[in-house]
Design an enzyme around this catalytic site. Structure first.
Site, PDB file in Angstrom:
ATOM      1  N   LYS A  68      29.670  36.246  22.202  1.00  0.00           N
ATOM      2  CA  LYS A  68      28.287  35.805  21.996  1.00  0.00           C
ATOM      3  C   LYS A  68      28.197  34.272  22.046  1.00  0.00           C
ATOM      4  CE  LYS A  68      27.465  39.892  19.148  1.00  0.00           C
ATOM      5  NZ  LYS A  68      27.525  40.437  17.793  1.00  0.00           N
ATOM      6  N   ILE A  75      17.615  38.852  16.885  1.00  0.00           N
ATOM      7  CA  ILE A  75      17.194  37.446  16.829  1.00  0.00           C
ATOM      8  C   ILE A  75      16.916  36.949  18.251  1.00  0.00           C
ATOM      9  CG2 ILE A  75      17.851  35.107  16.179  1.00  0.00           C
ATOM     10  CD1 ILE A  75      19.757  36.252  14.121  1.00  0.00           C
ATOM     11  N   ASP A 118      34.148  39.776  19.529  1.00  0.00           N
ATOM     12  CA  ASP A 118      32.731  40.081  19.751  1.00  0.00           C
ATOM     13  C   ASP A 118      31.872  38.828  19.508  1.00  0.00           C
ATOM     14  OD1 ASP A 118      30.272  42.079  19.558  1.00  0.00           O
ATOM     15  OD2 ASP A 118      30.238  40.907  17.707  1.00  0.00           O
TER      16      ASP A 118
HETATM   17  N1  HSE Z   1      29.659  44.792  15.966  1.00  0.00           N
HETATM   18  C1  HSE Z   1      28.664  43.771  15.998  1.00  0.00           C
HETATM   19  C2  HSE Z   1      28.454  43.221  14.609  1.00  0.00           C
HETATM   20  C3  HSE Z   1      27.331  44.204  16.527  1.00  0.00           C
HETATM   21  O1  HSE Z   1      29.048  43.707  13.652  1.00  0.00           O
HETATM   22  O2  HSE Z   1      27.704  42.273  14.472  1.00  0.00           O
HETATM   23  C4  HSE Z   1      27.347  44.317  17.990  1.00  0.00           C
HETATM   24  O3  HSE Z   1      27.745  43.122  18.598  1.00  0.00           O
END
Ligand code: HSE
Length: 428
Positions: free
Chosen positions: A207, A138, A203
């Site tokens: 972001k 995206i 994670d």
């Molecule tokens: N592990 C991440 C996800 C992808 O499942 O979206 C990489 O950031």
């Protein structure tokens, strides 16, 4: 002929191999669009012998990514190794010091060291670009820095971890428990090497912190993201949410208020009919609100070879064309340190408690909630056979600190077993 842009790619996993394939397979298209050829000159990875489904014989090989990053025949160091620090950071720094631009997919490195790296890049007159680090294919970094550059950004929110969305949507669709689907996600190769990065919300939190920096002109503040993973979400939660017309999503929200910058990545209830509520499987979605544009919704694959390599190429092509946008959309030295704020906007909350099934237990809970200023809207208890009773409560709008006060006091009643769960209902 105009001089080619020469890439050195460190990390030849799925994404790195994908980038090599695109550069080799779409040479004419890329050259036409950039006005100059884009070529790979050198690569680096842990194992030289592994079959990656792509012919690497035409590229110089470096065992050491720092050596790759500093080669004379490399203009752009493409960092696809991952990892918050270690080799990825050392090679990125070496590349900047050696006069290279950097393209990376490394959200962890940028969420922790992004400010220092961006300042280093600017001091050296170079750029670090990271479209592939957020929401895979995206174009959300580009969307914020370029497409929405004329807007004051009011809110950024979204589902930015496909693995969590895959687990949550399959729990609802198939009535399978979290643990079974966690194992299945592992077998399918969806989980990061450290799965807590996915299911712990880290994670996705990385972001969100990166997007918040661009959106609000603040230094990246990952430590300021309120984080909660999905590992305590149960089938009862999902069913109860569905009964009320909601779905549970690991939702990130970054918003600025008079109190400061609010950043949270937590499981939330969203209306089942909303774009976020309808997001299925491993797909990502980012919703951005700007003062001029209103609300826009971006949806697409958040991971995988093609989508992530596509995002890497977006940055490479910008550099090839001479577009040199600052890492976070404005000079790093102009970014301000954010004041951390808890959610200023009150919302209804969904609470799940395990209560001892004995007279007066519910009254004690009601009293704790009342003392914290939290008012009950609805309550439900599913059938149960043992001595503890799952109680599900929906509150009227409450401030997060009132909910936190109640969560702290509830175990002290002596009738609540385990830790209660509180999920914000994000209906606006
Ligand atoms: N592990 C991440 C996800 C992808 O499942 O979206 C990489 O950031």
């Amino acid at each position: 002929m105009t001089s080619p842009l020469r890439l050195g790619i460190a990390g030849l996993g799925t994404v790195g191999a994908g980038v090599v394939k695109i550069v080799a397979g779409k040479a004419e298209l890329l050259s036409a669009r950039a006005g100059r050829p884009v070529v790979v000159t050198a690569v680096s990875a842990r194992s030289r012998d592994k079959d990656r489904g792509v012919d690497l014989s035409g590229y110089a090989w470096e065992d050491d990514p720092v050596a790759l990053a500093t080669r004379d025949d490399v203009d752009v160091f493409v960092e696809l190794m991952g990892g918050e620090a270690g080799a990825a950071k050392a090679a990125t720094e070496a590349a900047l010091q050696a006069g290279k631009d950097v393209v990376t997919a490394n959200k962890a490195m940028l969420a922790i060291h992004g400010q220092a790296l961006a300042e280093m890049a600017e001091a050296a007159g170079h750029v670090i670009r990271f479209e592939a680090a957020v929401a895979g294919g995206i174009p959300v970094v580009k969307g914020l820095t370029e497409g929405l550059a004329g807007n004051e950004i009011l809110r950024v929110m979204g589902v930015m971890n496909g693995t969590c969305n895959y687990i949550l949507t399959r729990m609802e669709a198939e009535g399978l428990g979290y643990n079974i689907l966690f194992e299945e996600a592992g077998k399918l190769g969806y989980l990061e090497a450290d799965p807590s990065l996915d299911v712990g919300g880290i994670d996705a939190g990385h972001k969100l912190a990166l997007l918040a920096s661009i959106a609000f002109g603040t230094k990246v503040d990952f430590e300021g993201v309120e984080l909660e993973g999905i590992d305590r979400v149960t089938l009862d939660d999902i069913r109860h949410a569905a009964d009320m017309g909601f779905r549970i999503k690991l939702l990130g929200v970054a918003q600025r208020s008079g109190r400061g910058l609010e950043q949270r990545m937590r499981p939330c209830l969203v209306p089942a009919t909303s774009p976020l509520g309808q997001l299925e499987g491993g797909t990502n979605m980012v919703v951005i609100e700007g003062d001029e544009v209103g609300q826009i919704v971006l949806r697409g694959a958040g991971a995988g070879e093609g989508p992530t390599a596509s995002a890497v190429l977006s940055d490479v092509m910008d550099i090839a064309r001479g577009d040199r946008i600052s890492t976070f959309g404005q000079p790093a030295t102009a970014l301000v340190t954010p004041i951390r704020a808890q959610s200023a906007v009150a919302a209804p909350y969904y609470l799940r408690l395990e209560l001892e099934d004995k007279p007066g237990a519910l009254a004690k809970v009601a009293s704790v909630l009342g003392d914290a200023g939290v008012s009950i809207d609805r309550m439900r208890q599913y059938g149960h056979e043992d001595a503890s009773a799952p109680v599900l409560i929906v509150t009227h709008k409450a401030a997060r600190n009132a909910i936190d006060a109640a969560l702290e006091a509830l175990p002290k009643t002596g009738v609540v077993l385990g830790d209660p769960v509180a999920l914000r209902i994000e209906a606006d």
